[in-house]
Each structure stands twice: as C-alpha cells, then as structure tokens.
Design a protein around this motif. Structure first.
Motif, PDB file in Angstrom:
ATOM      1  N   SER A 216       0.793  -1.233   0.000  1.00 28.66           N
ATOM      2  CA  SER A 216       0.000   0.000   0.000  1.00 28.66           C
ATOM      3  C   SER A 216       0.820   1.274   0.000  1.00 28.66           C
ATOM      4  CB  SER A 216      -0.935   0.006   1.213  1.00 28.66           C
ATOM      5  OG  SER A 216      -1.884  -1.032   1.130  1.00 28.66           O
ATOM      6  N   ILE A 217       2.060   1.232   0.468  1.00 27.64           N
ATOM      7  CA  ILE A 217       2.862   2.454   0.559  1.00 27.64           C
ATOM      8  C   ILE A 217       3.439   2.791  -0.811  1.00 27.64           C
ATOM      9  CG2 ILE A 217       4.881   3.531   1.629  1.00 27.64           C
ATOM     10  CD1 ILE A 217       4.357   1.831   4.102  1.00 27.64           C
ATOM     11  N   ASP A 218       3.187   4.004  -1.253  1.00 34.93           N
ATOM     12  CA  ASP A 218       3.609   4.467  -2.580  1.00 34.93           C
ATOM     13  C   ASP A 218       5.131   4.602  -2.613  1.00 34.93           C
ATOM     14  OD1 ASP A 218       4.166   6.026  -4.919  1.00 34.93           O
ATOM     15  OD2 ASP A 218       2.115   6.793  -4.868  1.00 34.93           O
ATOM     16  N   SER A 219       5.777   3.854  -3.485  1.00 38.44           N
ATOM     17  CA  SER A 219       7.240   3.899  -3.535  1.00 38.44           C
ATOM     18  C   SER A 219       7.763   5.227  -4.086  1.00 38.44           C
ATOM     19  CB  SER A 219       7.780   2.744  -4.383  1.00 38.44           C
ATOM     20  OG  SER A 219       7.289   2.818  -5.698  1.00 38.44           O
ATOM     21  N   ASN A 220       6.943   5.954  -4.811  1.00 39.16           N
ATOM     22  CA  ASN A 220       7.365   7.261  -5.319  1.00 39.16           C
ATOM     23  C   ASN A 220       7.214   8.363  -4.274  1.00 39.16           C
ATOM     24  OD1 ASN A 220       7.991   6.372  -8.004  1.00 39.16           O
ATOM     25  ND2 ASN A 220       5.791   6.257  -8.406  1.00 39.16           N
ATOM     26  N   ASP A 221       6.268   8.169  -3.363  1.00 43.00           N
ATOM     27  CA  ASP A 221       6.053   9.109  -2.269  1.00 43.00           C
ATOM     28  C   ASP A 221       5.602   8.296  -1.066  1.00 43.00           C
ATOM     29  OD1 ASP A 221       5.322  11.019  -0.443  1.00 43.00           O
ATOM     30  OD2 ASP A 221       4.017  12.155  -1.792  1.00 43.00           O
ATOM     31  N   VAL A 222       6.538   7.948  -0.195  1.00 45.78           N
ATOM     32  CA  VAL A 222       6.236   7.009   0.885  1.00 45.78           C
ATOM     33  C   VAL A 222       5.311   7.589   1.945  1.00 45.78           C
ATOM     34  CG1 VAL A 222       8.363   5.708   0.539  1.00 45.78           C
ATOM     35  CG2 VAL A 222       8.343   7.626   2.159  1.00 45.78           C
ATOM     36  N   SER A 223       4.968   8.869   1.834  1.00 41.72           N
ATOM     37  CA  SER A 223       3.993   9.448   2.752  1.00 41.72           C
ATOM     38  C   SER A 223       2.569   9.142   2.318  1.00 41.72           C
ATOM     39  CB  SER A 223       4.191  10.959   2.863  1.00 41.72           C
ATOM     40  OG  SER A 223       3.854  11.596   1.639  1.00 41.72           O
ATOM     41  N   LYS A 224       2.410   8.561   1.129  1.00 45.13           N
ATOM     42  CA  LYS A 224       1.078   8.260   0.594  1.00 45.13           C
ATOM     43  C   LYS A 224       0.796   6.765   0.646  1.00 45.13           C
ATOM     44  CE  LYS A 224       0.929  12.131  -2.683  1.00 45.13           C
ATOM     45  NZ  LYS A 224       0.802  12.514  -4.118  1.00 45.13           N
ATOM     46  N   LEU A 225      -0.486   6.437   0.824  1.00 44.69           N
ATOM     47  CA  LEU A 225      -0.928   5.045   0.763  1.00 44.69           C
ATOM     48  C   LEU A 225      -1.867   4.859  -0.425  1.00 44.69           C
ATOM     49  CD1 LEU A 225       0.216   4.825   3.694  1.00 44.69           C
ATOM     50  CD2 LEU A 225      -1.714   3.328   4.186  1.00 44.69           C
TER      51      LEU A 225
END
Length: 272
Positions: A216-225
């Motif tokens: 679920s954690i966005d590898s391009n922006d790890v603050s996003k799910l």
C-alpha cells in the motif's frame, strides 16, 4: 518415514516467522538428520498470488499473526485456496500478549476444510505489532525452548502413532466477532482506516514500501498510501530513522490500554 517438511507464514515483523521456522527446523532435524525445509513466506502480496498445493508426503507448519482475536481477514482468500491433499498440518498463531481468542480454531478449521490432517496446534506470544514494550522481544529464549519441545512432540506423534489422532484446540463456534477497542465512553471504535504518518526523519530509503504486506505504501512518495493499512507495524518497527508513526487518538488510547493492561506474561499454549 520420509516426509517433506514445509513452513508457511505471514510475518510482517518476523515474530511469527521465528516460531514457525524453529518448529519446522526441529522437526526436519529429527526426521531427516538435517535441515531440509521448503519455505513459503507469504507476507508480501506477490507471493499470495501463487497457487500452493501439497501431498500426503508433506508436513506443513502454517503460521499467522492474530489480529483482533482472529485470523487476519486479508489472508482468508489466500489461505482458503491452499490445497492440502492429505498433508499433515500444524497451525500456529502468534499474538501480542492480549489473547488469541478464536484465531487458532479458525486456522485449524481452514486447513481441515482444505484437505489437511491437522495433528497439532500452538498459540505463541510475540511482541505486539502496535507496541515496542508489550511482550517486548518475544518470542524470547524461553518461548523458543517450548517451540523446540513442541516440535519434538510432533515428531514423536508422526513416527509412533499408527493412526494419527486429530486434535481439539481452544476456541468458540461460531467464532467471536473481531475484537474492537472502546473509547473513553465505553463505545466501540473502528481503527481499521487509521493510517501511519511520515515525519521529517524520513530519508526516502523506500524500506517501508518494500516491507508493506499490502503493497500500500507508494514507492514514489512514501507518505502516501495506495491501499489499506492493517496496522502490522512493519513500516514503523523496521524504519531505520523512526520516520513512521500513528497519531490517531483512538489508536493511541487502545495502544496505551494494551500496554498497561496486558503486562502479565502469557505463555505458549500447545495442543497435540
């Protein structure tokens, strides 16, 4: 007797892995005089897309963590797709020192419905996924001795009983509902949609994205799910810079209640 030893586990923070691997390793040592194990770690989502089947020649130690007193519902589709074909199975559940409730009987039932012969089962304690203090560092040395003795008993059962007897484990039917925490007014609260936050400690190493069992954690922006959070603790406990945290008040209240209310050391419970 020539049996193939297998381990299967979902283990976001490695506690379930530690128990299951230890039991499988000891059975293999007893059975074959060496460590020869087929291992299926289904923690990450890609592995759960692969079909799995066994035969009567297999012994399978299957481990999952306990979530809210039950088998994690996100694993049910995968677990129900495993084909036993008469293989011997040992269900293992690992919980954070509160209670395993109906998780073990639920996992046992799943395996039996899938064609396994369940010959033993165990509930072990691991450090709670919400906390770094509740059941800290468990399974510990004492737990691992019990796991080894458990494996010895399983080996004895396999090799000495002409007709291996089924087991009875603790639990309720129908299963209890998933455990829900309560707020200060005693009302149940739903923390399923609570997600971790990212602070300024983050160095964008992507480890959290790589270990998230839901992907679920966005590898391009790890603050996003991009998907659900199951509160497994992997992104928080494995972050090298302490860059992930929760700030939801219901979650934090429940975490605090567990840490002060579940300090009594629970011991593994074995059924064989």
């Amino acid at each position: 007797m020539n049996k193939k030893i297998n381990t299967m586990y979902f283990s976001a923070t490695d506690t379930t892995k530690k128990v299951v691997w230890s039991v499988g390793k000891k059975i293999s040592e007893n059975m074959n005089g060496e460590i020869t194990i087929n291992n299926i770690d289904f923690t990450l989502p890609l592995v759960r897309k692969e079909p799995v089947s066994f035969t009567e020649e297999d012994v399978v130690v299957v481990g999952v963590p306990v979530y809210a007193g039950r088998v994690p519902n996100v694993l049910l589709k995968y677990l129900n797709a495993i084909i036993g074909n008469g293989a011997l199975a040992i269900p293992v559940v690992v919980y954070g020192n509160r209670n395993y409730d109906d998780a073990l009987i639920e996992l046992k039932d799943i395996l039996e419905l899938n064609g396994f012969k369940v010959i033993a089962g165990g509930a072990f304690v691991g450090e709670h996924s919400f906390s770094k203090t509740l059941a800290k560092n468990r399974p510990d040395e004492k737990d691992m001795v019990i796991a080894s003795d458990f494996a010895n008993e399983i080996y004895r059962k396999i090799t000495t009983e002409d007709e291996i007897q089924p087991i009875v484990v603790k639990g309720n039917k129908p299963y209890r509902k998933y455990y829900m925490p309560k707020n200060e007014n005693g009302r149940s609260v739903d923390i399923r949609k609570v997600t971790p936050k990212t602070n300024d400690n983050c160095i964008d190493c992507k480890l959290c994205a790589n270990v998230c069992p839901m992907g679920s954690i966005d590898s391009n922006d790890v603050s996003k799910l991009n998907g659900i959070c199951i509160k497994c603790g992997a992104c928080i406990k494995k972050c090298p810079t302490y860059g992930k945290y929760y700030d939801d008040q219901d979650y934090l209240r429940h975490k605090y209640e567990l840490e002060i209310g579940c300090t009594y050391r629970r011991e593994p419970e074995l059924f064989i």
